[in-house]
Design a protein around this motif. Structure first.
Motif, PDB file in Angstrom:
ATOM      1  N   ASP A 228      22.851  -6.584  73.392  1.00  0.00           N
ATOM      2  CA  ASP A 228      22.174  -7.663  74.103  1.00  0.00           C
ATOM      3  C   ASP A 228      22.026  -8.903  73.235  1.00  0.00           C
ATOM      4  OD1 ASP A 228      21.924  -6.016  76.289  1.00  0.00           O
ATOM      5  OD2 ASP A 228      19.889  -5.355  75.778  1.00  0.00           O
ATOM      6  N   TRP A 229      21.956  -8.725  71.920  1.00  0.00           N
ATOM      7  CA  TRP A 229      21.751  -9.857  71.022  1.00  0.00           C
ATOM      8  C   TRP A 229      23.047 -10.561  70.632  1.00  0.00           C
ATOM      9  CZ3 TRP A 229      24.577  -9.118  66.713  1.00  0.00           C
ATOM     10  CH2 TRP A 229      24.851  -7.806  66.319  1.00  0.00           C
ATOM     11  N   GLY A 230      24.223  -9.941  70.922  1.00  0.00           N
ATOM     12  CA  GLY A 230      25.501 -10.537  70.549  1.00  0.00           C
ATOM     13  C   GLY A 230      26.552  -9.482  70.290  1.00  0.00           C
ATOM     14  N   ALA A 231      27.401  -9.713  69.285  1.00  0.00           N
ATOM     15  CA  ALA A 231      28.487  -8.779  68.977  1.00  0.00           C
ATOM     16  C   ALA A 231      28.882  -8.920  67.518  1.00  0.00           C
ATOM     17  CB  ALA A 231      29.695  -9.039  69.874  1.00  0.00           C
ATOM     18  N   VAL A 232      29.439  -7.835  66.959  1.00  0.00           N
ATOM     19  CA  VAL A 232      29.942  -7.844  65.597  1.00  0.00           C
ATOM     20  C   VAL A 232      31.210  -6.997  65.562  1.00  0.00           C
ATOM     21  CG1 VAL A 232      28.511  -5.863  64.927  1.00  0.00           C
ATOM     22  CG2 VAL A 232      29.362  -7.440  63.173  1.00  0.00           C
ATOM     23  N   ALA A 233      32.177  -7.401  64.726  1.00  0.00           N
ATOM     24  CA  ALA A 233      33.443  -6.680  64.656  1.00  0.00           C
ATOM     25  C   ALA A 233      34.034  -6.800  63.260  1.00  0.00           C
ATOM     26  CB  ALA A 233      34.431  -7.214  65.690  1.00  0.00           C
ATOM     27  N   VAL A 234      34.796  -5.802  62.879  1.00  0.00           N
ATOM     28  CA  VAL A 234      35.632  -5.861  61.681  1.00  0.00           C
ATOM     29  C   VAL A 234      37.051  -5.521  62.121  1.00  0.00           C
ATOM     30  CG1 VAL A 234      33.821  -5.347  60.034  1.00  0.00           C
ATOM     31  CG2 VAL A 234      35.064  -3.466  61.096  1.00  0.00           C
ATOM     32  N   GLN A 235      38.033  -6.159  61.493  1.00  0.00           N
ATOM     33  CA  GLN A 235      39.417  -5.974  61.901  1.00  0.00           C
ATOM     34  C   GLN A 235      40.341  -6.048  60.696  1.00  0.00           C
ATOM     35  OE1 GLN A 235      37.575  -8.329  63.973  1.00  0.00           O
ATOM     36  NE2 GLN A 235      37.686 -10.027  62.520  1.00  0.00           N
ATOM     37  N   ALA A 236      41.532  -5.459  60.848  1.00  0.00           N
ATOM     38  CA  ALA A 236      42.531  -5.462  59.784  1.00  0.00           C
ATOM     39  C   ALA A 236      43.916  -5.431  60.419  1.00  0.00           C
ATOM     40  CB  ALA A 236      42.347  -4.262  58.849  1.00  0.00           C
ATOM     41  N   ALA A 237      44.900  -5.912  59.664  1.00  0.00           N
ATOM     42  CA  ALA A 237      46.268  -5.973  60.179  1.00  0.00           C
ATOM     43  C   ALA A 237      47.264  -5.782  59.046  1.00  0.00           C
ATOM     44  CB  ALA A 237      46.529  -7.311  60.877  1.00  0.00           C
ATOM     45  N   GLY A 238      48.410  -5.182  59.364  1.00  0.00           N
ATOM     46  CA  GLY A 238      49.530  -5.078  58.438  1.00  0.00           C
ATOM     47  C   GLY A 238      50.717  -5.831  58.999  1.00  0.00           C
ATOM     48  N   HIS A 239      51.464  -6.544  58.135  1.00  0.00           N
ATOM     49  CA  HIS A 239      52.535  -7.436  58.592  1.00  0.00           C
ATOM     50  C   HIS A 239      53.721  -7.369  57.631  1.00  0.00           C
ATOM     51  CE1 HIS A 239      54.475 -11.076  60.163  1.00  0.00           C
ATOM     52  NE2 HIS A 239      54.495 -11.562  58.933  1.00  0.00           N
ATOM     53  N   GLN A 240      54.913  -7.156  58.177  1.00  0.00           N
ATOM     54  CA  GLN A 240      56.128  -7.140  57.360  1.00  0.00           C
ATOM     55  C   GLN A 240      56.698  -8.549  57.226  1.00  0.00           C
ATOM     56  OE1 GLN A 240      59.824  -5.829  59.170  1.00  0.00           O
ATOM     57  NE2 GLN A 240      60.300  -4.547  57.396  1.00  0.00           N
ATOM     58  N   PHE A 241      57.137  -8.902  55.998  1.00  0.00           N
ATOM     59  CA  PHE A 241      57.880 -10.151  55.838  1.00  0.00           C
ATOM     60  C   PHE A 241      59.088  -9.864  54.955  1.00  0.00           C
ATOM     61  CE2 PHE A 241      54.615 -10.067  52.583  1.00  0.00           C
ATOM     62  CZ  PHE A 241      55.183 -10.605  51.434  1.00  0.00           C
ATOM     63  N   ARG A 242      60.240 -10.372  55.388  1.00  0.00           N
ATOM     64  CA  ARG A 242      61.497 -10.079  54.705  1.00  0.00           C
ATOM     65  C   ARG A 242      62.432 -11.269  54.827  1.00  0.00           C
ATOM     66  NH1 ARG A 242      65.337  -7.446  58.391  1.00  0.00           N
ATOM     67  NH2 ARG A 242      66.066  -6.167  56.659  1.00  0.00           N
ATOM     68  N   THR A 243      63.309 -11.425  53.857  1.00  0.00           N
ATOM     69  CA  THR A 243      64.216 -12.563  53.830  1.00  0.00           C
ATOM     70  C   THR A 243      65.383 -12.368  54.779  1.00  0.00           C
ATOM     71  OG1 THR A 243      65.367 -11.559  51.964  1.00  0.00           O
ATOM     72  CG2 THR A 243      63.658 -13.159  51.462  1.00  0.00           C
ATOM     73  N   ALA A 244      65.991 -13.486  55.157  1.00  0.00           N
ATOM     74  CA  ALA A 244      67.164 -13.451  56.012  1.00  0.00           C
ATOM     75  C   ALA A 244      68.417 -13.216  55.173  1.00  0.00           C
ATOM     76  CB  ALA A 244      67.286 -14.772  56.770  1.00  0.00           C
ATOM     77  N   GLU A 245      69.535 -13.018  55.850  1.00  0.00           N
ATOM     78  CA  GLU A 245      70.806 -12.771  55.178  1.00  0.00           C
ATOM     79  C   GLU A 245      71.204 -13.939  54.296  1.00  0.00           C
ATOM     80  OE1 GLU A 245      73.764 -10.247  54.139  1.00  0.00           O
ATOM     81  OE2 GLU A 245      72.268  -9.802  55.684  1.00  0.00           O
ATOM     82  N   SER A 246      70.785 -15.148  54.674  1.00  0.00           N
ATOM     83  CA  SER A 246      71.188 -16.341  53.937  1.00  0.00           C
ATOM     84  C   SER A 246      70.491 -16.477  52.582  1.00  0.00           C
ATOM     85  CB  SER A 246      70.888 -17.586  54.778  1.00  0.00           C
ATOM     86  OG  SER A 246      69.503 -17.645  55.102  1.00  0.00           O
ATOM     87  N   VAL A 247      69.414 -15.724  52.384  1.00  0.00           N
ATOM     88  CA  VAL A 247      68.698 -15.788  51.118  1.00  0.00           C
ATOM     89  C   VAL A 247      69.332 -14.791  50.154  1.00  0.00           C
ATOM     90  CG1 VAL A 247      66.473 -15.521  49.975  1.00  0.00           C
ATOM     91  CG2 VAL A 247      66.596 -16.455  52.296  1.00  0.00           C
ATOM     92  N   GLY A 248      69.750 -15.288  48.995  1.00  0.00           N
ATOM     93  CA  GLY A 248      70.501 -14.450  48.054  1.00  0.00           C
ATOM     94  C   GLY A 248      69.744 -13.225  47.594  1.00  0.00           C
ATOM     95  N   ALA A 249      68.489 -13.404  47.215  1.00  0.00           N
ATOM     96  CA  ALA A 249      67.696 -12.282  46.721  1.00  0.00           C
ATOM     97  C   ALA A 249      67.012 -11.607  47.910  1.00  0.00           C
ATOM     98  CB  ALA A 249      66.660 -12.781  45.725  1.00  0.00           C
ATOM     99  N   HIS A 250      67.700 -10.592  48.484  1.00  0.00           N
ATOM    100  CA  HIS A 250      67.128  -9.917  49.646  1.00  0.00           C
ATOM    101  C   HIS A 250      65.857  -9.190  49.246  1.00  0.00           C
ATOM    102  CE1 HIS A 250      71.340  -9.715  51.709  1.00  0.00           C
ATOM    103  NE2 HIS A 250      70.846 -10.944  51.615  1.00  0.00           N
TER     104      HIS A 250
END
Length: 414
Positions: A228-250
């Motif tokens: 009734d007084w409001g809301a509270v939350a905690v959250q987390a996320a995982g995300h992949q990041f990777r280079t494209a073929e054009s980047v020499g150091a894959h």
């Protein structure tokens, strides 16, 4: 017998014959008419789709925007004033089943000559159509194009008219399940398209790596408590990041983000509330709202001026809002937001690059009549770049910038 008597007699005879023939005809009932019935189960505006037990609500808005811009480094090619209009329409269909609520929601937006956040788009004409939401809910399942389950400020509040703020604000393709534990507690696990959580481009000294194709989607989890007084939350996320073929150091790496959200109702003010949401991210800058900054950023760079390994950006952001109804027809909101991102060793010298930006905005909304509102807002944004300079755009060769914008929005909802 007079002519008048003959005519009256003939008319009486014809009427008698007609009545006798009509009495011999079979009696038939008129076709049943199926009227649209109001559906009060899900609130005002819903009605039953004829011939079904599904309740439908159709709504929409027409918005007219009028804006002014000012601050550093506006050239003759930039707009100092800009107008545009937007139309929105949505369909909300709900059916109560033995296994829970079945809901589908679809919203489409159309804009005439959209205005960028900085107002620098000087194209003379351009109309766009976009899908705002398109999702299905069944019990605790959500599938389709919906707001990310990381945080709740942007989805539940986000009461600025034009001004940017820095937290998760994306609509993404996802598949999520929310479990309700009772007593206001819930937990959500959401598998979200990582392509919708990317931040691309850079305008600071350094070598941004080209994005590769997605292998693993983002995983987002949230624990939330509503009271009734409001809301509270905690959250987390995982995300992949990777280079494209054009980047020499894959390279193939994983980033993450974590945050918390708090909303407190203020009983002394009609619809009064205070909301704050903050998050930290490493290699997942979309969850910080880095895509809303005035200068473009990137999830990651190839460090040491393009010669070294892949390195993701990291940082934190926070947004706070205080608002409510001053009178039954006048609403006010004050929003402040700050973001601080850092890229380690992105230059040939091995030095770091850092971007800091904050925005403060205030607005008033006056309800003229039910369904018609006019809003006015003023916002100020200031940013600095440490250890680097901006290499492109209106702030090129600088390490700081300041801008402001103001405007009016007229909104008709139905």
């Amino acid at each position: 017998m007079t002519m008048k008597s003959l005519l009256l007699g003939a008319a009486a005879g014809i009427a008698a014959i007609g009545a006798a023939q009509a009495a011999d005809l079979p009696m038939t009932k008129g076709e049943a008419v199926e009227y649209v019935k109001v559906c009060s189960t899900f609130g005002p505006g819903f009605f039953y789709i004829p011939g079904s037990d599904t309740c439908l609500k159709i709504g929409g808005e027409v918005r007219a925007y009028y804006r002014l811009f000012g601050g550093d480094n506006f050239s003759r090619n930039d707009n100092r004033s800009a107008f545009n209009a937007e139309g929105r329409i949505w369909f909300d269909a709900r059916t109560q089943t033995d296994y829970g609520l079945l809901r589908s929601y679809f919203q489409i937006n159309a804009q005439s000559h959209p205005i960028s956040a900085q107002g620098r788009d000087n194209v003379t004409s351009s109309n766009t159509f976009s899908i705002d939401k398109a999702f299905i809910q069944f019990g605790g399942l959500t599938a389709g194009y919906a707001h990310s389950f990381f945080g709740f400020y942007d989805n539940d509040y986000g009461d600025t008219i034009y001004a940017p703020y820095y937290n998760e604000a994306n609509t993404v393709n996802l598949l999520a399940y929310t479990a309700q534990f009772g007593g206001g507690f819930s937990a959500t696990l959401s598998i979200e398209d990582g392509r919708d959580h990317r931040v691309n481009g850079t305008v600071i000294t350094g070598t941004a790596a080209a994005q590769g194709g997605q292998q693993v989607p983002d995983a987002v989890g949230q624990l939330r408590y509503d009271a009734d007084w409001g809301a509270v939350a905690v959250q987390a996320a995982g995300h992949q990041f990777r280079t494209a073929e054009s980047v020499g150091a894959h390279s193939n790496k994983y980033g993450w983000a974590a945050g918390g959200s708090l909303a407190i109702k203020i009983p002394a003010i009609d619809s009064g509330h205070f909301v704050v949401e903050g998050q930290y991210a490493d290699g997942a800058l979309d969850y910080l709202g880095a895509g809303n900054t005035w200068i473009a950023q990137s999830d990651y760079f190839v460090s040491h001026g393009g010669a070294g390994p892949l390195d993701g950006g990291k940082g934190w952001s926070i947004t706070a809002e205080l608002g409510g109804n001053i009178t039954p027809v006048l609403n006010a909101n004050l929003v402040g937001s700050y973001i601080d991102t850092k890229y380690d060793g992105i230059f040939s010298s091995g030095s770091d690059g850092q971007i800091k930006e904050f925005t403060v905005a205030g607005n008033l909304t006056y309800t003229i009549v039910k369904g018609l509102k006019v809003s006015a807002e003023v916002a100020y944004t200031h940013g600095t770049v440490d250890g680097a300079t901006i290499v492109s755009g209106p702030f090129a060769d600088q390490d700081k910038y300041s801008t402001w914008q103001s405007g009016i929005r007229i909104l008709r909802s139905f």
